[in-house]
Design a protein around this motif. Structure first.
Motif, PDB file in Angstrom:
ATOM      1  N   ALA A 167      54.835 122.572  90.558  1.00 15.88           N
ATOM      2  CA  ALA A 167      54.334 123.253  91.755  1.00 15.88           C
ATOM      3  C   ALA A 167      52.895 122.855  92.070  1.00 15.88           C
ATOM      4  CB  ALA A 167      54.438 124.768  91.577  1.00 15.88           C
ATOM      5  N   HIS A 168      52.037 122.833  91.061  1.00 18.58           N
ATOM      6  CA  HIS A 168      50.640 122.463  91.289  1.00 18.58           C
ATOM      7  C   HIS A 168      50.514 121.020  91.751  1.00 18.58           C
ATOM      8  CE1 HIS A 168      48.902 126.179  89.995  1.00 18.58           C
ATOM      9  NE2 HIS A 168      49.205 126.042  88.712  1.00 18.58           N
ATOM     10  N   ILE A 169      51.250 120.119  91.142  1.00 18.51           N
ATOM     11  CA  ILE A 169      51.163 118.717  91.539  1.00 18.51           C
ATOM     12  C   ILE A 169      51.683 118.539  92.957  1.00 18.51           C
ATOM     13  CG2 ILE A 169      51.954 116.364  91.037  1.00 18.51           C
ATOM     14  CD1 ILE A 169      49.780 117.543  89.099  1.00 18.51           C
ATOM     15  N   ALA A 170      52.771 119.225  93.303  1.00 17.48           N
ATOM     16  CA  ALA A 170      53.281 119.155  94.680  1.00 17.48           C
ATOM     17  C   ALA A 170      52.209 119.627  95.658  1.00 17.48           C
ATOM     18  CB  ALA A 170      54.544 119.998  94.817  1.00 17.48           C
ATOM     19  N   LYS A 171      51.523 120.686  95.297  1.00 19.46           N
ATOM     20  CA  LYS A 171      50.465 121.207  96.167  1.00 19.46           C
ATOM     21  C   LYS A 171      49.340 120.181  96.315  1.00 19.46           C
ATOM     22  CE  LYS A 171      49.119 125.811  97.004  1.00 19.46           C
ATOM     23  NZ  LYS A 171      48.864 127.146  96.510  1.00 19.46           N
ATOM     24  N   LEU A 172      48.968 119.538  95.220  1.00 13.55           N
ATOM     25  CA  LEU A 172      47.931 118.505  95.291  1.00 13.55           C
ATOM     26  C   LEU A 172      48.384 117.322  96.136  1.00 13.55           C
ATOM     27  CD1 LEU A 172      46.718 118.511  91.572  1.00 13.55           C
ATOM     28  CD2 LEU A 172      45.506 119.440  93.559  1.00 13.55           C
ATOM     29  N   MET A 173      49.694 117.061  96.154  1.00 11.42           N
ATOM     30  CA  MET A 173      50.244 115.968  96.946  1.00 11.42           C
ATOM     31  C   MET A 173      50.485 116.388  98.396  1.00 11.42           C
ATOM     32  SD  MET A 173      52.928 114.563  94.060  1.00 11.42           S
ATOM     33  CE  MET A 173      53.806 113.488  95.171  1.00 11.42           C
ATOM     34  N   ARG A 174      50.196 117.650  98.706  1.00  7.48           N
ATOM     35  CA  ARG A 174      50.403 118.217 100.038  1.00  7.48           C
ATOM     36  C   ARG A 174      51.889 118.307 100.378  1.00  7.48           C
ATOM     37  NH1 ARG A 174      45.774 120.435 101.519  1.00  7.48           N
ATOM     38  NH2 ARG A 174      45.184 119.591 103.504  1.00  7.48           N
ATOM     39  N   ASP A 175      52.727 118.505  99.374  1.00  6.50           N
ATOM     40  CA  ASP A 175      54.165 118.694  99.550  1.00  6.50           C
ATOM     41  C   ASP A 175      54.493 120.155  99.285  1.00  6.50           C
ATOM     42  OD1 ASP A 175      54.659 116.009 100.038  1.00  6.50           O
ATOM     43  OD2 ASP A 175      55.197 115.564  97.960  1.00  6.50           O
ATOM     44  N   ALA A 176      55.656 120.566  99.747  1.00  4.82           N
ATOM     45  CA  ALA A 176      56.126 121.915  99.444  1.00  4.82           C
ATOM     46  C   ALA A 176      56.489 121.972  97.963  1.00  4.82           C
ATOM     47  CB  ALA A 176      57.339 122.254 100.290  1.00  4.82           C
TER      48      ALA A 176
END
Length: 189
Positions: free
Chosen positions: A40-49
């Protein structure tokens, strides 16, 4: 863990249900949460859901597979996918807090602390059960790699990915694989 259970005379799978306090999640759940939050955190850093949290069976094989899947996911993340993540603003929602954090603060004060909190609790549960592991075992692998990568290689977001990739690999080896290979009472030796 199975070797520790056998050595200590615990019922098979008993460690997975252990917790430090009644209101805390179990040892097995710590690893499930770590994997879900890393993704979840990495997705957020990647600007993904962020992906939906996955609920997995509390068994050693299932946790091992989940850790391996998380490691594999982290290995696919390219530096350009998170480039500039420290300069973005991230919204925080419950159950953490409501508000906004700048990217650098999000990475340093939420992502890394969240990850290491759950690692620390899992470590403490093992200590409570009598595993002969200590700060050297915990910090030698995890903290050294994180500090070097965050401080020397520049870029908090890139450093976070590298730290989590290395920590996840070390964690999987330490908690699942090494114990399963017949080291009943230690994690690293």
């Amino acid at each position: 863990m199975e070797a520790l259970e056998s050595f200590k005379g615990f019922e098979a799978g008993a460690i997975l249900g252990e917790r430090l306090a009644p209101d805390m999640i179990t040892f097995g759940e710590q690893f499930s949460v770590i994997c879900n939050k890393v993704e979840a955190h990495i997705a957020k850093l990647m600007r993904d859901a962020p992906p939906e949290p996955r609920d997995i069976a509390m068994s050693y094989p299932a946790l091992n597979i989940r850790l391996i899947e998380t490691r594999s996911f982290l290995k696919t993340v390219q530096p350009d996918e998170i480039a500039g993540a420290q300069s973005h603003t991230y919204e925080l929602t419950l159950p953490t807090v409501r508000g906004w954090l700048g990217g650098d603060d999000y990475i340093r004060h939420l992502v890394l602390r969240d990850f290491f909190f759950h690692i620390s609790v899992a470590h403490a549960i093992l200590r409570k059960l009598g595993a002969k592991i200590g700060k050297r075992d915990y910090s030698a692998i995890l903290l050294r790699r994180v500090a070097v990568r965050l401080l020397v290689r520049g870029g908090a977001a890139r450093g976070t990915i590298r730290a989590l990739q290395s920590s996840e690999a070390s964690l999987a080896d330490a908690v699942v694989s090494r114990a399963a290979r017949g080291h009943p009472y230690t994690i690293w030796r």
